[in-house]
Design a protein around this motif. Structure first.
Motif: not given
Length: 69
Positions: A7-12, A31-34
Motif C-alpha cells: 500500500a506504500k508504493f508510489a502510485g498505489v 508508469a508506476d507498475l514495475e
C-alpha cells in the motif's frame, strides 16, 4: 506478503483487503507498475488478476462530467 508495504508504493491507490485473507485489490498507473511487480514477484504471489477500467470510469475521469440540476 506484508500488505501494508504494498500500500506504500508510489502510485498505489484504492488499496483494499478483499473477501478472503491474503487477497487484495488496488489501482495503479502503468508508469508506476514495475516496482510493484518486482515486489510481488519476490513475495511469491500465487495469483494475479488485472482489470481494465470500464468505459464509464474512463469517461468520468477524463471529462469530469457533473450532473446539472
Amino acid at each position: 506478503m506484508p500488505a501494508d508495504q504494498l500500500a506504500k508504493f508510489a502510485g498505489v491507490t484504492k488499496f483494499t483487503e478483499l473477501n478472503s485473507s491474503n487477497s487484495y485489490g488496488f489501482s495503479i498507473k502503468v508508469a508506476d507498475l514495475e516496482p510493484v511487480m518486482t515486489y510481488l514477484t519476490k513475495s511469491g504471489i500465487k495469483n494475479l488478476s488485472i482489470q481494465r477500467p470500464s468505459l464509464d470510469e474512463l469517461f468520468l475521469k477524463y471529462y469530469n462530467v457533473r450532473e446539472e440540476k
